[in-house]
Each structure stands twice: as structure tokens, then as C-alpha cells.
Scaffold this motif. Structure first.
Motif, PDB file in Angstrom:
ATOM      1  N   LEU A 119      51.472  -4.836  25.749  1.00  0.00           N
ATOM      2  CA  LEU A 119      50.994  -3.461  25.584  1.00  0.00           C
ATOM      3  C   LEU A 119      50.400  -3.259  24.196  1.00  0.00           C
ATOM      4  N   ARG A 120      51.061  -3.775  23.194  1.00  0.00           N
ATOM      5  CA  ARG A 120      50.595  -3.641  21.816  1.00  0.00           C
ATOM      6  C   ARG A 120      49.267  -4.356  21.593  1.00  0.00           C
ATOM      7  N   ASP A 121      49.171  -5.594  22.060  1.00  0.00           N
ATOM      8  CA  ASP A 121      47.996  -6.408  21.749  1.00  0.00           C
ATOM      9  C   ASP A 121      46.810  -6.111  22.656  1.00  0.00           C
ATOM     10  N   ALA A 122      47.070  -5.632  23.863  1.00  0.00           N
ATOM     11  CA  ALA A 122      45.965  -5.306  24.770  1.00  0.00           C
ATOM     12  C   ALA A 122      45.412  -3.916  24.503  1.00  0.00           C
ATOM     13  N   GLY A 123      46.230  -3.068  23.857  1.00  0.00           N
ATOM     14  CA  GLY A 123      45.784  -1.723  23.530  1.00  0.00           C
ATOM     15  C   GLY A 123      46.344  -0.688  24.482  1.00  0.00           C
ATOM     16  N   ASP A 124      47.087   0.300  23.942  1.00  0.00           N
ATOM     17  CA  ASP A 124      47.738   1.287  24.805  1.00  0.00           C
ATOM     18  C   ASP A 124      46.775   2.331  25.347  1.00  0.00           C
ATOM     19  N   GLN A 125      45.486   2.238  24.983  1.00  0.00           N
ATOM     20  CA  GLN A 125      44.505   3.139  25.567  1.00  0.00           C
ATOM     21  C   GLN A 125      44.049   2.656  26.943  1.00  0.00           C
ATOM     22  N   ALA A 126      44.336   1.400  27.252  1.00  0.00           N
ATOM     23  CA  ALA A 126      43.905   0.835  28.537  1.00  0.00           C
ATOM     24  C   ALA A 126      45.062   0.266  29.342  1.00  0.00           C
ATOM     25  N   THR A 127      46.267   0.284  28.787  1.00  0.00           N
ATOM     26  CA  THR A 127      47.444  -0.246  29.486  1.00  0.00           C
ATOM     27  C   THR A 127      48.601   0.737  29.345  1.00  0.00           C
ATOM     28  N   THR A 128      49.513   0.677  30.281  1.00  0.00           N
ATOM     29  CA  THR A 128      50.733   1.478  30.183  1.00  0.00           C
ATOM     30  C   THR A 128      51.882   0.696  30.805  1.00  0.00           C
ATOM     31  N   LEU A 129      53.104   1.103  30.476  1.00  0.00           N
ATOM     32  CA  LEU A 129      54.287   0.343  30.868  1.00  0.00           C
ATOM     33  C   LEU A 129      55.200   1.177  31.751  1.00  0.00           C
ATOM     34  N   LEU A 130      55.610   0.583  32.876  1.00  0.00           N
ATOM     35  CA  LEU A 130      56.652   1.147  33.727  1.00  0.00           C
ATOM     36  C   LEU A 130      57.853   0.218  33.694  1.00  0.00           C
ATOM     37  N   ARG A 131      59.036   0.806  33.572  1.00  0.00           N
ATOM     38  CA  ARG A 131      60.265   0.028  33.573  1.00  0.00           C
ATOM     39  C   ARG A 131      60.985   0.264  34.893  1.00  0.00           C
ATOM     40  N   LEU A 132      61.235  -0.796  35.629  1.00  0.00           N
ATOM     41  CA  LEU A 132      61.941  -0.663  36.897  1.00  0.00           C
ATOM     42  C   LEU A 132      63.332  -0.061  36.686  1.00  0.00           C
ATOM     43  N   ASP A 133      63.910  -0.276  35.504  1.00  0.00           N
ATOM     44  CA  ASP A 133      65.229   0.285  35.193  1.00  0.00           C
ATOM     45  C   ASP A 133      65.251   1.809  35.327  1.00  0.00           C
ATOM     46  N   ASP A 134      64.122   2.474  35.101  1.00  0.00           N
ATOM     47  CA  ASP A 134      64.078   3.926  35.206  1.00  0.00           C
ATOM     48  C   ASP A 134      64.155   4.393  36.659  1.00  0.00           C
ATOM     49  N   TYR A 135      64.024   3.465  37.586  1.00  0.00           N
ATOM     50  CA  TYR A 135      64.036   3.805  39.003  1.00  0.00           C
ATOM     51  C   TYR A 135      65.366   3.465  39.686  1.00  0.00           C
ATOM     52  N   TYR A 136      66.433   3.321  38.893  1.00  0.00           N
ATOM     53  CA  TYR A 136      67.747   3.235  39.516  1.00  0.00           C
ATOM     54  C   TYR A 136      67.998   4.517  40.316  1.00  0.00           C
ATOM     55  N   ARG A 137      68.648   4.386  41.451  1.00  0.00           N
ATOM     56  CA  ARG A 137      68.942   5.556  42.265  1.00  0.00           C
ATOM     57  C   ARG A 137      69.775   6.572  41.473  1.00  0.00           C
ATOM     58  N   ASP A 138      69.495   7.836  41.712  1.00  0.00           N
ATOM     59  CA  ASP A 138      70.266   8.887  41.068  1.00  0.00           C
ATOM     60  C   ASP A 138      71.581   9.066  41.813  1.00  0.00           C
ATOM     61  N   ARG A 139      72.671   8.638  41.194  1.00  0.00           N
ATOM     62  CA  ARG A 139      74.001   8.741  41.817  1.00  0.00           C
ATOM     63  C   ARG A 139      74.864   9.728  41.045  1.00  0.00           C
ATOM     64  N   SER A 140      74.240  10.788  40.553  1.00  0.00           N
ATOM     65  CA  SER A 140      74.972  11.769  39.742  1.00  0.00           C
ATOM     66  C   SER A 140      76.001  12.551  40.552  1.00  0.00           C
ATOM     67  N   GLU A 141      75.955  12.420  41.899  1.00  0.00           N
ATOM     68  CA  GLU A 141      76.978  13.086  42.710  1.00  0.00           C
ATOM     69  C   GLU A 141      78.339  12.417  42.566  1.00  0.00           C
ATOM     70  N   LEU A 142      78.348  11.187  42.028  1.00  0.00           N
ATOM     71  CA  LEU A 142      79.596  10.466  41.797  1.00  0.00           C
ATOM     72  C   LEU A 142      80.108  10.740  40.392  1.00  0.00           C
ATOM     73  N   ASP A 143      81.416  10.660  40.202  1.00  0.00           N
ATOM     74  CA  ASP A 143      81.932  10.820  38.846  1.00  0.00           C
ATOM     75  C   ASP A 143      81.661   9.545  38.037  1.00  0.00           C
ATOM     76  N   PHE A 144      81.870   9.630  36.734  1.00  0.00           N
ATOM     77  CA  PHE A 144      81.485   8.547  35.834  1.00  0.00           C
ATOM     78  C   PHE A 144      82.184   7.239  36.176  1.00  0.00           C
ATOM     79  N   ASP A 145      83.485   7.295  36.459  1.00  0.00           N
ATOM     80  CA  ASP A 145      84.225   6.072  36.778  1.00  0.00           C
ATOM     81  C   ASP A 145      83.680   5.411  38.043  1.00  0.00           C
TER      82      ASP A 145
END
Length: 209
Positions: A25-51
Motif C-alpha cells: 500500500l505504501r509503495d504502490a501509492g494509497d491514491q490508487a490502492t486500499t486495504l481490507l482486513r478480513l479480520d474486520d469481518y469476524y461475525r458480530d457475536r455481541s449477543e454473547l457475554d465476554f466469557d
């Protein structure tokens, strides 16, 4: 509308995927490239408690919101803007805020399952697998999870033995066969980085002209 060429970067935990993606991303230029992280697409399981959330297996394809990432990749390939979710590893839950991502000539998608999930893989135009020895990856993961994600050594060790290592052997390592190129050590491989940058710049030039 600008249509996007999607480059997928897969590989094991702490293999150097993110470093490679950020360097590209840095070397190719962020004006023509962008980054998606698959980690951000973990299912939302907020209905469960933390444990309960802590006990979930996050190293299997079922942990990801595949329908949403597929929808977003198709939208980007068609030139549309998406609202990318944001995931908080300290709470094992999706944040309320999102990030607008516009269709650039090149979209970098990185994550352990990027090449392992068929529905995602079929939308990737160029596939990279980052191949790093298991002992190196484990040491990097311990350091990252303790320093950046608020985990304890005991927690990291338990998770690695229970899910990370067996799921890597079951899903991630076999996905190597789908790669167009295998990059040892990821972002720490300057020769591979230079070759990939040249390839990305050609894609950008072809898409822009």
C-alpha cells in the motif's frame, strides 16, 4: 465508475501478511490502492457475554461473515463504495463505527482465510500466500497478542494449541495450492516486494489509462 482489481493475501497467523499489505500500500501509492482486513469481518457475536466470546473458535471459516465480505467485494469490483466494519480484538466484538472504502484500481485483501474460503477466493484476481515457519509465527503472535490485544501468555498458548494450530493445518496450509505466488516471510522479503510492486503499478496503469 472505477472497477477494482482484487489482490488477496493469505497465510498463517503472524506470517507477515499485514506487513506485506502495508508495504504494498505504501509503495504502490494509497491514491490508487486500499486495504481490507478480513479480520474486520469476524461475525458480530455481541449477543454473547465476554466469557462465551472468548471460548469461540476464531480460526475457522465459520467465524467470518462471509456473506458480508462477498457482498462488499462484489460492490468494490463494480465500482461502488462500501462501509467496512471494524472489529475489536480486546472485546471479541464488532465496533459500532464503520469505515468508508471507495473502489480504487487495486484492493488489497489480507487475512488467514483469504485463500481458504471458496466464496471469497473466486472474487480474487491475484492470490498471494505468505509462507513463514511455524516457530517464527508463534513467537510473533505471542508478542502481538500480549502487547496489542491485551492477552496473557496462558491465554495465547491455550488458543494456539486448541484452535490456531489445528485450524491452520486443516484450512490455511492447504489453501497454499490456490496461490498464484508464494512469498516466504511476507513483508520481510524485499525481492518479492519489489516484484509485487511492479506488478501492482502495471495493474494501476492499465486500469487508469
Amino acid at each position: 465508475m472505477q472497477k477494482s482489481f482484487i489482490i488477496g493475501i493469505g497465510g498463517g497467523t503472524a506470517s507477515g501478511k499485514t506487513t506485506l499489505a502495508k508495504n504494498l500500500l505504501r509503495d504502490a501509492g494509497d491514491q490508487a490502492t486500499t486495504l481490507l482486513r478480513l479480520d474486520d469481518y469476524y461475525r458480530d457475536r455481541s449477543e454473547l457475554d465476554f466469557d462465551a466470546r472468548k471460548r469461540l473458535n476464531y480460526d475457522t471459516p465459520e467465524a467470518f461473515d462471509v456473506d458480508l465480505i462477498v457482498k462488499h467485494l462484489k460492490a468494490l469490483k463494480s465500482g461502488h463504495t462500501i462501509e467496512c466494519p471494524s472489529y475489536d480484538f480486546s472485546t471479541h466484538a464488532r465496533r459500532s463505527n464503520t469505515r468508508l472504502v471507495t473502489a480504487q484500481p487495486v484492493i488489497l485483501l489480507e487475512g488467514i482465510m483469504a485463500l481458504a474460503i471458496a466464496e471469497i477466493r473466486c472474487l480474487i484476481d491475484f492470490k498471494i500466500f505468505v509462507d513463514t515457519p511455524a516457530d517464527v509465527r508463534l513467537l510473533r503472535r505471542i508478542k502481538r497478542d500480549i502487547n496489542e490485544r491485551g492477552r496473557t501468555l496462558e491465554n495465547v498458548s491455550e488458543q494456539y494449541l486448541a484452535t490456531v494450530r489445528p485450524m491452520h493445518d486443516l484450512y490455511v496450509e492447504p489453501s497454499k495450492i490456490h496461490a498464484d505466488i508464494i512469498v516466504p516471510e511476507g513483508g520481510h522479503n524485499p525481492v518479492a516486494l519489489d516484484l509485487l510492486i511492479s506488478h501492482i503499478r502495471k495493474i494501476i496503469a492499465d486500469n487508469v489509462t
